[in-house]
Scaffold this active site. Structure first.
Site, PDB file in Angstrom:
ATOM      1  N   SER A   1       1.933  17.418   6.360  1.00  0.00           N
ATOM      2  CA  SER A   1       2.893  17.259   7.449  1.00  0.00           C
ATOM      3  C   SER A   1       2.756  15.871   8.080  1.00  0.00           C
ATOM      4  CB  SER A   1       2.654  18.349   8.504  1.00  0.00           C
ATOM      5  OG  SER A   1       3.398  18.089   9.666  1.00  0.00           O
TER       6      SER A   1
ATOM      7  N   LYS B   1       5.361  12.149   7.320  1.00  0.00           N
ATOM      8  CA  LYS B   1       6.021  11.342   8.351  1.00  0.00           C
ATOM      9  C   LYS B   1       5.535   9.902   8.316  1.00  0.00           C
ATOM     10  CE  LYS B   1       4.987  14.643  11.140  1.00  0.00           C
ATOM     11  NZ  LYS B   1       4.808  15.707  12.138  1.00  0.00           N
TER      12      LYS B   1
ATOM     13  N   ASP C   1       9.769  18.555   6.807  1.00  0.00           N
ATOM     14  CA  ASP C   1       8.556  18.750   7.593  1.00  0.00           C
ATOM     15  C   ASP C   1       8.881  19.229   8.992  1.00  0.00           C
ATOM     16  OD1 ASP C   1       5.680  18.371   8.376  1.00  0.00           O
ATOM     17  OD2 ASP C   1       6.676  17.032   9.784  1.00  0.00           O
TER      18      ASP C   1
ATOM     19  N   ARG D   1       5.851  26.882  11.276  1.00  0.00           N
ATOM     20  CA  ARG D   1       4.409  27.163  11.240  1.00  0.00           C
ATOM     21  C   ARG D   1       3.895  27.528  12.622  1.00  0.00           C
ATOM     22  NH1 ARG D   1       2.274  21.897   9.244  1.00  0.00           N
ATOM     23  NH2 ARG D   1       0.259  22.780   9.776  1.00  0.00           N
TER      24      ARG D   1
ATOM     25  N   HIS E   1      -2.108   6.582  13.474  1.00  0.00           N
ATOM     26  CA  HIS E   1      -1.732   7.934  13.906  1.00  0.00           C
ATOM     27  C   HIS E   1      -2.952   8.688  14.392  1.00  0.00           C
ATOM     28  CE1 HIS E   1       0.659  11.595  14.040  1.00  0.00           C
ATOM     29  NE2 HIS E   1      -0.414  12.211  13.588  1.00  0.00           N
TER      30      HIS E   1
END
Lengths: 439, 439
Positions: free
Chosen positions: A183, A187, A161, A168, A82
């Site tokens: 967050s 995921k 989330d 947010r 990621h």
């Protein structure tokens, strides 16, 4: 338990218990707690922060707010990757096939956010026929056959989330390490891989502006992953200027294909090797950095990385001929050169401004409903440190609309800064956090 | 202008401009800004505060979010009175007629909040036939004829405050001096009087727990009033124990009537004189404290205060006979004495707990839809400093339901604390802020 008391406790600097965090997340996910209470809590967290334990509890609760993907049908150690997001970052499209071709399965579930250019999913959709909307069983089937698949996140993955993230964004509560870390990690953990490699970017084109902040975020995320039994390593990398030489969807796919062939830009390849090395080591395909690097190199050299990519494209319904015939990918109607108006060295190339320029050309999305022009984008011919003579081509803009081009050109010109002397080189990789084996 | 940028600015400690505050309040009032952005801003204000200028701008914007009452048809200087809220506080019902009978018109618009006991409006509704739902022209007519009227606030008065206030309540953002001050003052200013006297309470039964906090709030509110051209004086008073000797709607009306006759409890009368003095001085009916006190006293003694009250009741549709025949006011079915289980002095009589006890009897409202039992409540026979012998009656509980009584009794017993020695007396009035003429 009452939500207002939870808000008050955090507002006054208290530590939220596991139960309180679960109560909030569960009820928020099922819309029993309204957005206005959630945003008040988020702002209180912004000011009072959460400690490591609270952050892990928040992450766990968000994971439990939805489904988790069961990848146990896929053999081997599945390693996810990621990036915290940058400009021209096409590493996932390279790393997926590259790492898979070295024997580590990559089952990547990606989000479709807003941004200067599309995300990995949009980029892949430049490929004719390719779909990222697979069912979980199709996804698993694809990983079993090709070693890799990249699909879009379903709304069932960490839905709390998803709701919190949108909130947010409009309440100025994005910028908090614990909230960002939980967050992302919720995921990743829900996505079912065994281990995780993170690319945490710092710089003008990234979310974290300083190396310290990026390192702090990297540590928060590796702490969460390791705390939840998913070994996590984070590479802290530079995003002051765009990564590689292209910004834009089909342009980046072409660059990814060139990189898989060993013909990519140096910085993009370096970062892919750094991340890929960590993935191979976590996946048990290499014992140390040099073994990992050798494997990655030979996969590129013998064409197996590219073969894997072709296989993935085919299994996801796409036309793999684009790998050999790049012109099959979407091409913009016009190409216009941007020339240097003075001589010197490129001192800065503001990644954010390049990204905005690409967005003005139509490569990105401001609202969810915006349609991306997959062919639009920018080829950078000169990057930081390069010497430039007046009249040299700095960049080529690919576009389909003269008006958009004019706006994008102005923005791009503002992204470049020049100096007489050669500027001091910044490293591409600042740190690797959580690596067990040293280089 | 974007709301998220306004939130961010305040979050980062910036000072909001008049335009930014107006943008927020106007759009929030017409529901173009959602609650979740408003609550994030409120929490940011909680942490970063607002300065005097921002507070005045917020107040002004909230006043402009709705209608303002035009009282110019009423001759003389109209003086409003507001209390920050306590237990057993029936001063408005006394002060309205009392001050009006001394020649200062009192046009009082009251809110109907939640609370341990009903508010002034609920108390007045104990009087058979009396309505607080007058149109503005009926209201003005009543003040012109009786010198006083007390009506309920319409939703058109500072509607932005109304929305914000409900939001603050459920997002733990009530406790901020600027927000409290601007909320109260926006309603007072929209209500159209020329000058304002505030009763700012501190103590266990009040919002502000310390004298310092109460003084700070008093200063913030007088600053706003004076800054907006409405001369404002604030009395800082004690609310550690309930004011007067009754807590409950019809009970407090009876106590108000007794006080208007000069037969009220000492503390209640003292506070009414202190507030009334300020009202007369602001209203131009007295030059100094002693002149004001004399006028108030003679109005009580010659019955003109009570006459004014009767006139007001009649004009508001009520049956004024209750003034002479107190038994016409709602009476509870049962009265039960609570007796002292030990001898000593009353050291504490926690106003909040007494209020809660009254609420358990049915005298208050937890939800808007709750129906108040107007006859339920508590008569306090012993207050702080009183000597008590085991078996003495501490209080009489007026109720209509044995089960409610049992709960209320338990709560009331917990409100009393005893000591062997006589406790040190606390003053009833701590400070008067903004008074031009010294005592």
């Amino acid at each position: 338990m009452r939500m207002v008391d939870i808000i008050k406790k955090k507002r006054d600097g208290g530590k939220l218990s596991k139960d309180e965090i679960e109560y909030f997340v569960e009820n928020y996910a099922r819309e029993d707690i309204p957005d206005y209470q959630a945003s008040a809590l988020l702002m209180a967290i912004f000011f009072q922060d959460m400690d490591d334990e609270e952050t892990v509890h928040l992450t766990e609760s968000m994971v439990h707010s939805g489904e988790t993907v069961d990848l146990s049908a896929i053999g081997g150690i599945k390693v996810d990757k990621h990036s915290t997001g940058g400009v021209g970052d096409t590493t996932t499209i390279i790393l997926g096939p590259l790492v898979a071709s070295c024997g580590v399965p990559v089952a990547k579930i990606s989000g479709r956010g807003l941004g200067h250019t599309g995300g990995t999913l949009d980029k892949l959709e430049s490929i004719d026929g390719l779909t990222v909307d697979l069912s979980i069983s199709e996804f698993i089937g694809c990983v079993k056959k090709a070693g890799v698949a990249v699909v879009g996140a379903t709304k069932d993955l960490a839905p709390a989330d998803k709701r919190l993230y949108s909130l947010r964004d409009v309440t100025a509560t994005v910028n908090n390490i614990s909230l960002i870390a939980s967050s992302i990690m919720s995921k990743k953990i829900a996505a079912g891989s065994d281990k995780i490699v993170l690319d945490v970017k710092k710089g003008q084109g990234a979310f974290m502006k300083s190396t310290e902040e990026a390192r702090e975020l990297a540590e928060a995320m590796t702490d969460i992953g390791n705390g939840m039994g998913k070994k996590t390593v984070a590479v802290v990398s530079n995003m002051d200027q765009p990564l590689g030489c292209t910004v834009g969807n089909s342009l980046e796919v072409k660059e990814a294909i060139r990189t898989l062939k060993g013909e990519g830009p140096e910085d993009l390849e370096e970062l892919c090797f750094s991340l890929g090395t960590q993935m191979l080591m976590l996946g048990g395909a290499a014992d140390d950095v040099s073994e990992a690097e050798e494997k990655l190199r030979s996969s590129m050299d013998d064409g197996s990385a590219l073969d894997t990519f072709e296989k993935m494209i085919e299994l996801q319904g796409g036309d793999p001929r684009c790998v050999d015939e790049l012109h099959l990918l979407p091409q913009a109607e016009y190409r216009e050169e941007i020339k240097a108006e003075r001589s010197g060295h490129v001192k800065k190339l503001n990644a954010r401004e390049v990204g905005r320029s690409a967005a003005l050309l139509g490569a990105g999305r401001e609202k969810k409903s915006d349609i991306i022009e997959l062919s639009a984008g920018i080829e950078l011919k000169k990057k930081i440190g390069d010497e430039v003579v007046e009249g040299d081509v700095l960049a080529v803009m690919h576009h389909n609309d003269k008006q958009k081009f004019e706006k994008g050109k102005k923005k791009l010109k503002g992204a470049y800064e020049f100096s007489v002397k050669e500027p001091k080189a910044e490293p591409l990789i600042y740190d690797i956090i959580g690596q067990e084996e040293k280089r």
